[in-house]
Design an enzyme around this catalytic site. Structure first.
Site, PDB file in Angstrom:
ATOM      1  N   SER A 107      50.537 -35.297   6.415  1.00 17.07           N
ATOM      2  CA  SER A 107      51.165 -34.914   7.672  1.00 17.07           C
ATOM      3  C   SER A 107      52.411 -34.082   7.393  1.00 17.07           C
ATOM      4  O   SER A 107      52.954 -34.097   6.283  1.00 17.07           O
ATOM      5  CB  SER A 107      51.530 -36.161   8.484  1.00 17.07           C
ATOM      6  OG  SER A 107      52.371 -37.015   7.731  1.00 17.07           O
ATOM      7  N   ARG A 165      45.509 -44.481   5.124  1.00 17.59           N
ATOM      8  CA  ARG A 165      44.715 -43.290   5.415  1.00 17.59           C
ATOM      9  C   ARG A 165      43.630 -43.111   4.359  1.00 17.59           C
ATOM     10  O   ARG A 165      42.529 -42.656   4.657  1.00 17.59           O
ATOM     11  CB  ARG A 165      45.592 -42.046   5.490  1.00 17.59           C
ATOM     12  CG  ARG A 165      44.821 -40.812   6.003  1.00 17.59           C
ATOM     13  CD  ARG A 165      45.687 -39.561   6.021  1.00 17.59           C
ATOM     14  NE  ARG A 165      46.798 -39.748   6.946  1.00 17.59           N
ATOM     15  CZ  ARG A 165      47.995 -39.217   6.768  1.00 17.59           C
ATOM     16  NH1 ARG A 165      48.251 -38.494   5.696  1.00 17.59           N
ATOM     17  NH2 ARG A 165      48.938 -39.413   7.656  1.00 17.59           N
ATOM     18  N   ARG A 205      49.652 -52.382  -6.159  1.00 18.04           N
ATOM     19  CA  ARG A 205      50.764 -52.014  -5.269  1.00 18.04           C
ATOM     20  C   ARG A 205      50.299 -51.648  -3.872  1.00 18.04           C
ATOM     21  O   ARG A 205      50.996 -50.968  -3.110  1.00 18.04           O
ATOM     22  CB  ARG A 205      51.603 -50.868  -5.858  1.00 18.04           C
ATOM     23  CG  ARG A 205      52.322 -51.236  -7.148  1.00 18.04           C
ATOM     24  CD  ARG A 205      52.996 -50.027  -7.771  1.00 18.04           C
ATOM     25  NE  ARG A 205      53.730 -50.422  -8.982  1.00 18.04           N
ATOM     26  CZ  ARG A 205      55.059 -50.444  -9.064  1.00 18.04           C
ATOM     27  NH1 ARG A 205      55.807 -50.122  -8.012  1.00 18.04           N
ATOM     28  NH2 ARG A 205      55.656 -50.788 -10.199  1.00 18.04           N
ATOM     29  N   HIS A 245      49.143 -47.632 -13.223  1.00 13.80           N
ATOM     30  CA  HIS A 245      49.209 -47.836 -11.779  1.00 13.80           C
ATOM     31  C   HIS A 245      47.854 -47.765 -11.081  1.00 13.80           C
ATOM     32  O   HIS A 245      47.787 -47.935  -9.859  1.00 13.80           O
ATOM     33  CB  HIS A 245      50.144 -46.790 -11.152  1.00 13.80           C
ATOM     34  CG  HIS A 245      51.539 -46.851 -11.677  1.00 13.80           C
ATOM     35  ND1 HIS A 245      51.955 -46.107 -12.767  1.00 13.80           N
ATOM     36  CD2 HIS A 245      52.598 -47.589 -11.285  1.00 13.80           C
ATOM     37  CE1 HIS A 245      53.225 -46.377 -13.006  1.00 13.80           C
ATOM     38  NE2 HIS A 245      53.643 -47.255 -12.137  1.00 13.80           N
ATOM     39  N   GLU A 262      57.072 -31.192   4.490  1.00 15.23           N
ATOM     40  CA  GLU A 262      56.402 -32.401   4.022  1.00 15.23           C
ATOM     41  C   GLU A 262      57.137 -32.864   2.780  1.00 15.23           C
ATOM     42  O   GLU A 262      58.286 -32.467   2.568  1.00 15.23           O
ATOM     43  CB  GLU A 262      54.908 -32.153   3.824  1.00 15.23           C
ATOM     44  CG  GLU A 262      54.560 -30.960   2.949  1.00 15.23           C
ATOM     45  CD  GLU A 262      54.516 -31.307   1.483  1.00 15.23           C
ATOM     46  OE1 GLU A 262      53.593 -32.008   1.068  1.00 15.23           O
ATOM     47  OE2 GLU A 262      55.419 -30.860   0.738  1.00 15.23           O
ATOM     48  N   MET A 263      56.539 -33.700   1.929  1.00 11.96           N
ATOM     49  CA  MET A 263      57.334 -34.280   0.851  1.00 11.96           C
ATOM     50  C   MET A 263      56.659 -34.276  -0.523  1.00 11.96           C
ATOM     51  O   MET A 263      57.196 -34.875  -1.458  1.00 11.96           O
ATOM     52  CB  MET A 263      57.729 -35.721   1.218  1.00 11.96           C
ATOM     53  CG  MET A 263      58.566 -35.824   2.481  1.00 11.96           C
ATOM     54  SD  MET A 263      59.147 -37.495   2.843  1.00 11.96           S
ATOM     55  CE  MET A 263      60.439 -37.658   1.603  1.00 11.96           C
ATOM     56  N   ARG A 299      45.743 -32.621  -1.632  1.00  8.77           N
ATOM     57  CA  ARG A 299      46.597 -33.428  -0.774  1.00  8.77           C
ATOM     58  C   ARG A 299      46.192 -33.242   0.682  1.00  8.77           C
ATOM     59  O   ARG A 299      46.009 -32.118   1.161  1.00  8.77           O
ATOM     60  CB  ARG A 299      48.062 -33.040  -0.968  1.00  8.77           C
ATOM     61  CG  ARG A 299      48.988 -33.586   0.114  1.00  8.77           C
ATOM     62  CD  ARG A 299      50.434 -33.600  -0.293  1.00  8.77           C
ATOM     63  NE  ARG A 299      51.329 -33.611   0.848  1.00  8.77           N
ATOM     64  CZ  ARG A 299      51.454 -34.617   1.724  1.00  8.77           C
ATOM     65  NH1 ARG A 299      50.706 -35.701   1.583  1.00  8.77           N
ATOM     66  NH2 ARG A 299      52.303 -34.551   2.740  1.00  8.77           N
ATOM     67  N   GLY A 306      49.241 -39.519   1.337  1.00  5.83           N
ATOM     68  CA  GLY A 306      50.373 -40.351   0.948  1.00  5.83           C
ATOM     69  C   GLY A 306      50.179 -41.785   1.375  1.00  5.83           C
ATOM     70  O   GLY A 306      50.483 -42.725   0.640  1.00  5.83           O
ATOM     71  N   ARG A 335      48.618 -40.846  13.039  1.00 15.17           N
ATOM     72  CA  ARG A 335      48.753 -40.198  11.736  1.00 15.17           C
ATOM     73  C   ARG A 335      47.818 -40.813  10.704  1.00 15.17           C
ATOM     74  O   ARG A 335      47.369 -40.136   9.782  1.00 15.17           O
ATOM     75  CB  ARG A 335      50.207 -40.296  11.251  1.00 15.17           C
ATOM     76  CG  ARG A 335      51.173 -39.437  12.039  1.00 15.17           C
ATOM     77  CD  ARG A 335      52.509 -39.316  11.345  1.00 15.17           C
ATOM     78  NE  ARG A 335      53.220 -40.582  11.274  1.00 15.17           N
ATOM     79  CZ  ARG A 335      54.009 -41.060  12.219  1.00 15.17           C
ATOM     80  NH1 ARG A 335      54.166 -40.384  13.349  1.00 15.17           N
ATOM     81  NH2 ARG A 335      54.641 -42.201  12.053  1.00 15.17           N
ATOM     82  N   SER A 379      52.274 -33.566  12.462  1.00 17.80           N
ATOM     83  CA  SER A 379      52.452 -34.869  13.114  1.00 17.80           C
ATOM     84  C   SER A 379      53.664 -34.899  14.026  1.00 17.80           C
ATOM     85  O   SER A 379      53.784 -35.786  14.879  1.00 17.80           O
ATOM     86  CB  SER A 379      52.583 -35.965  12.056  1.00 17.80           C
ATOM     87  OG  SER A 379      53.716 -35.717  11.226  1.00 17.80           O
ATOM     88  N   ASP A 380      54.585 -33.943  13.846  1.00 18.60           N
ATOM     89  CA  ASP A 380      55.772 -33.878  14.697  1.00 18.60           C
ATOM     90  C   ASP A 380      56.357 -32.468  14.643  1.00 18.60           C
ATOM     91  O   ASP A 380      56.003 -31.669  13.766  1.00 18.60           O
ATOM     92  CB  ASP A 380      56.810 -34.914  14.277  1.00 18.60           C
ATOM     93  CG  ASP A 380      57.251 -34.741  12.837  1.00 18.60           C
ATOM     94  OD1 ASP A 380      58.348 -34.201  12.620  1.00 18.60           O
ATOM     95  OD2 ASP A 380      56.515 -35.147  11.919  1.00 18.60           O
TER      96      ASP A 380
END
Length: 232
Positions: free
Chosen positions: A90, A24, A43, A4, A179-180, A87, A20, A217, A203-204
């Site tokens: 946001s 950015r 990608r 990748h 976050e994720m 990392r 992410g 963001r 961010s929120d």
């Protein structure tokens, strides 16, 4: 080249910033790096290497969520010998005293993901930050009078939760924000004995409903990047 990432051996620095959002990554390279070179467009997941204050550094987009992040981290570590993964992302605030654009450093990462269930059956693994990187980030923030919060964050598999009030249970146990990706990053770093840190900009807010725009963001979280680059 890995599956990748289109980079050749030597194209990627030992320290990589991991947003992410690939846009950015592009903004970070063009804003903070000297002579940035794009090594990846596969990608649309941009990757760049450049110089920052005389030190070589890279930035690589990872996409959203733990599965996507793990693909890029695995290849960066195993195919390109990356040693430090930071990392820069946001997050949504879970606490009243954490506001838009505040910076949170993740000491540890709880998760709704099943990423570690198969590894640690009938047990709970606690993914945590590397202390050396964490200390450098905190010291830089203090020296430059940048306000931060540090503690436990939640890595969620869902962006849109069926129950909008479910965050309150996590908040009651001191989780700072959602976050994720962090739990996956900290786990794979521990597995391969490399260093990892997650620095987040709010961010929120799940409490007030306030949000930053997608453009904000993408391009206005500069203090977070400064802190990340200070770990070099």
């Amino acid at each position: 080249m890995s599956v990748h990432i289109a980079a050749q051996q030597g194209d990627i620095a030992e320290t990589v910033l991991l947003p992410g959002d690939p846009m950015r990554a592009k903004w970070i390279a063009e804003t903070f790096f000297e002579n940035p070179v794009c090594y990846n467009k596969i990608r649309g997941m941009y990757g760049y290497t450049g110089m920052y204050k005389g030190k070589r550094v890279s930035v690589q987009g990872t996409g959203m969520g733990i599965p996507s992040t793990l693909i890029y981290c695995h290849e960066l570590i195993n195919d390109y010998k990356v040693k430090n993964l930071i990392r820069v992302g946001s997050a949504g605030s879970y606490q009243k005293d954490i506001h838009l654009r505040d910076i949170v450093i993740a000491m540890s990462a709880s998760a709704t993901s099943g990423i570690n269930n198969a590894r640690f059956v009938n047990a709970d693994y606690s993914p945590t930050a590397n202390f050396e990187l964490f200390l450098k980030a905190v010291e830089y923030a203090k020296e430059h009078h940048i306000s931060i919060k540090a503690g436990n964050v939640l890595s969620s598999d869902e962006f849109y939760d069926d129950d909008p009030s479910s965050y309150k249970h996590w908040a009651d146990f001191g989780v700072l924000c959602v976050e994720m990706e962090a739990a996956g990053l900290y786990t794979i770093a521990a597995k391969f004995n490399v260093k990892a840190l997650t620095i987040l900009t709010i961010s929120d807010s799940l409490i007030t409903g306030e949000r930053t725009s997608s453009t904000e963001r993408e391009t206005t979280f500069g203090k977070m990047i400064e802190i990340a680059l200070a770990t070099l």
